[in-house]
Design an enzyme around this catalytic site. Sequence first.
Site, PDB file in Angstrom:
ATOM      1  N   LYS A  18      58.821  49.474  25.354  1.00 14.51           N
ATOM      2  CA  LYS A  18      58.704  49.979  26.712  1.00 14.51           C
ATOM      3  C   LYS A  18      58.637  48.848  27.733  1.00 14.51           C
ATOM      4  O   LYS A  18      57.956  47.862  27.513  1.00 14.51           O
ATOM      5  CB  LYS A  18      57.418  50.809  26.790  1.00 14.51           C
ATOM      6  CG  LYS A  18      57.030  51.260  28.171  1.00 14.51           C
ATOM      7  CD  LYS A  18      55.761  52.087  28.136  1.00 14.51           C
ATOM      8  CE  LYS A  18      55.284  52.388  29.530  1.00 14.51           C
ATOM      9  NZ  LYS A  18      54.818  51.194  30.229  1.00 14.51           N
ATOM     10  N   ASP A  61      57.140  47.611  31.239  1.00 15.15           N
ATOM     11  CA  ASP A  61      55.889  47.962  31.904  1.00 15.15           C
ATOM     12  C   ASP A  61      56.186  48.521  33.290  1.00 15.15           C
ATOM     13  O   ASP A  61      57.311  48.470  33.768  1.00 15.15           O
ATOM     14  CB  ASP A  61      54.921  46.780  31.932  1.00 15.15           C
ATOM     15  CG  ASP A  61      53.509  47.252  31.544  1.00 15.15           C
ATOM     16  OD1 ASP A  61      53.182  48.414  31.851  1.00 15.15           O
ATOM     17  OD2 ASP A  61      52.757  46.476  30.938  1.00 15.15           O
ATOM     18  N   GLU A  62      55.148  49.080  33.917  1.00 13.97           N
ATOM     19  CA  GLU A  62      55.377  49.817  35.162  1.00 13.97           C
ATOM     20  C   GLU A  62      55.916  48.932  36.275  1.00 13.97           C
ATOM     21  O   GLU A  62      56.670  49.391  37.122  1.00 13.97           O
ATOM     22  CB  GLU A  62      54.094  50.537  35.597  1.00 13.97           C
ATOM     23  CG  GLU A  62      52.964  49.661  36.149  1.00 13.97           C
ATOM     24  CD  GLU A  62      52.154  48.947  35.077  1.00 13.97           C
ATOM     25  OE1 GLU A  62      52.496  49.088  33.881  1.00 13.97           O
ATOM     26  OE2 GLU A  62      51.189  48.247  35.433  1.00 13.97           O
ATOM     27  N   LYS A 111      54.946  42.527  26.313  1.00 15.54           N
ATOM     28  CA  LYS A 111      53.985  41.664  27.003  1.00 15.54           C
ATOM     29  C   LYS A 111      54.428  40.215  26.859  1.00 15.54           C
ATOM     30  O   LYS A 111      55.023  39.879  25.840  1.00 15.54           O
ATOM     31  CB  LYS A 111      52.581  41.827  26.420  1.00 15.54           C
ATOM     32  CG  LYS A 111      52.061  43.250  26.364  1.00 15.54           C
ATOM     33  CD  LYS A 111      51.566  43.732  27.707  1.00 15.54           C
ATOM     34  CE  LYS A 111      51.198  45.227  27.627  1.00 15.54           C
ATOM     35  NZ  LYS A 111      50.744  45.798  28.871  1.00 15.54           N
ATOM     36  N   HIS A 119      55.615  56.838  33.491  1.00 18.43           N
ATOM     37  CA  HIS A 119      54.403  56.020  33.489  1.00 18.43           C
ATOM     38  C   HIS A 119      53.587  56.434  34.713  1.00 18.43           C
ATOM     39  O   HIS A 119      54.097  56.406  35.820  1.00 18.43           O
ATOM     40  CB  HIS A 119      54.761  54.535  33.553  1.00 18.43           C
ATOM     41  CG  HIS A 119      53.568  53.640  33.456  1.00 18.43           C
ATOM     42  ND1 HIS A 119      53.357  52.807  32.397  1.00 18.43           N
ATOM     43  CD2 HIS A 119      52.512  53.477  34.279  1.00 18.43           C
ATOM     44  CE1 HIS A 119      52.219  52.158  32.567  1.00 18.43           C
ATOM     45  NE2 HIS A 119      51.684  52.552  33.712  1.00 18.43           N
ATOM     46  N   LYS A 150      41.274  51.242  26.304  1.00 18.06           N
ATOM     47  CA  LYS A 150      40.635  50.460  27.363  1.00 18.06           C
ATOM     48  C   LYS A 150      40.569  51.206  28.694  1.00 18.06           C
ATOM     49  O   LYS A 150      39.881  50.778  29.611  1.00 18.06           O
ATOM     50  CB  LYS A 150      41.392  49.140  27.558  1.00 18.06           C
ATOM     51  CG  LYS A 150      42.784  49.302  28.176  1.00 18.06           C
ATOM     52  CD  LYS A 150      43.498  47.972  28.423  1.00 18.06           C
ATOM     53  CE  LYS A 150      44.902  48.215  28.957  1.00 18.06           C
ATOM     54  NZ  LYS A 150      45.674  47.010  29.188  1.00 18.06           N
TER      55      LYS A 150
END
Lengths: 149, 488
Positions: free
Chosen positions: B206, B208-209, B180, B298, B338
Amino acid sequence: MRVTQGAFSFLPDLTDRQVSAQIEYCLRQGWAVSVEFTDDPHPRNTYWEMWGMPMFDLRDAAGVMAEVRACREANSQAYVRLSAFDSTRGWETVRLSFLVQRPSDEPGFRLERLEAQGRTVRYAVRPYAVDRPAGRRYGPASAARGEAR
Amino acid sequence: MADSTSLTKVRDIKQRYQPGVLKYAQMGYWDGDYEPKDSDILALFRVTPQEGVDPIEAAAAVAGESSTATWTVVWTDRLTACEAYRGKAYRVEPVPNQPGQYFCFVAYDLDLFEEGSIANLAASIIGNVFSFKPLKACRLEDMRLPVAYVKTFRGPPTGIVVERERLDKFGRPLLGATVKPKLGLSGKNYGRVVYEALKGGLDFTKDDENINSQPFMHWRDRFLYGMEAVNRASADSGEVKGHYLNITAGTMEEMYKRAEFARELGSVIIMVDLVIGWTAIQSIANWARDNDMIVHMHRAGHGTYTRQKNHGVSFRVIAKWLRLAGVDHLHAGTAVGKLEGDPLTVQGYYNVCRETKNAIDLPRGLFFDQDWAGIRKVMPVASGGIHAGQMHQLIDLFGDDVVLQFGGGTIGHPMGIRAGATANRVALEAMVLARNEGRDIRSEGPEILRDAANWCQPLRAALDTWGDVTFEYASTDTSDFVPTAVAV
């Protein structure tokens, strides 16, 4: 440095009592426990030396602990790990593995970089200890003892 | 012409093939006496018929539109063994506590489907029928894929067992984190996050998508800096580590190019997004089998059709298709994080990924027995809004064979990324150790964490920061069933 292979390497080294409790857990699951040791902790060194065969028929944690102690005594400056094997269909593999001894001094690994085409780098991880022959890799005692165990 | 109000099959051949319109049930797509064969593909739809549409006719329409039927009688049916090719609705029952909704069971002959092609299966089962006007809504809840069909697929390239053997990691969940911020980092800064997280104790980081090859970071830069970080961390720990290199791109040619570069750099794992489509997924699975690569999937985009329970496709069906198509890791929900997920429903997805046989389990949304016929197991991934303070809940819900991904819960740590990773790893190991010792982690979990935090400052800081964070909202996708009373 500290080699963090195995399931519990981020915790303080397990006491024999804690090791024993994990063995009991493995035996309750029906897994076969085995003891292995090495002086080459490379992350892809798959085949550590077997301290005897997996104890398929031993259902008693005290018996396994006796083997752990014997292995440690004979290889006081080696990595020793305990593995539990599950022969159930669909698994047929190790289900738990953790260190039960490590050398008093762990020099760690050198990362070698070989610059290739463009900015590509070929990496190799080499344990500093393997520069010395097997059996003389860890600790002053093993260095002095010579190559044979 | 046949009686237009009847819902039984027209048996008189002349009447049956008279040009014009018949009800689907009259055409033979409803057969309440049908006994499904072991080799049939079975599908369960949740159907909401329009006002005035009989549920039996709705079920027959679903069976018809997902197999051989069109809206009118065609004489060319008589050139085929049409009885065998018709999908057969064989059971209809009201959905408990959901007025106006019906569970419709449909059986399809195996010969309706091409071997080894999820695209073909999807085109049939969810092709036309979801837009069919007489239905207000329609959802594919579950499928039973017969062994004969399963065996036409090669499944996960690596699978849980071989992945663990390659990584030399046994007896605990794996740990990951998504880098992130998702967008904006340069390659060099991105690699810094990877290095800190892996060095601190994670097994994987990882992409992210939506990180592919944008103006701020070309894909090759990300791969090069990422692998420098992976190898540094590996040398610092003596462990095999990895970064999911997302190879998702606009064309297969470009994806293969990126996959090959990942291989050249020595990565153990690549990643694709669900949005690349079924055919692309099966092609990448083939490539991965040839190149000893783990494939991380993902499930980007799935919420558009999996979340609302009256319309779409349940994620348990998507998970079944992905296990056949061939992925090794699959995001399957967290229950406590979440993102959407009722705990029992999410456990159902995990069982689809990991079990060798699924038994019918209505509370977990599994409506059929499913034999996976020796196909490898998929490692589920729990990711999204989870933190170290939930470790006991996560291990209690999901066991050991799962990747727990703490993105914000690693990178947002007050003492830095490395400390965040260490907090997670210590919490994980302490919890597994305690569980194996026979402690009840569900009730004693918080105490086990506090004890470990006494000697582990990063864990203490993590608990102080996030210990009370929960995401307690009602789930939209829960299983509807009536618990059967069991004689004691």
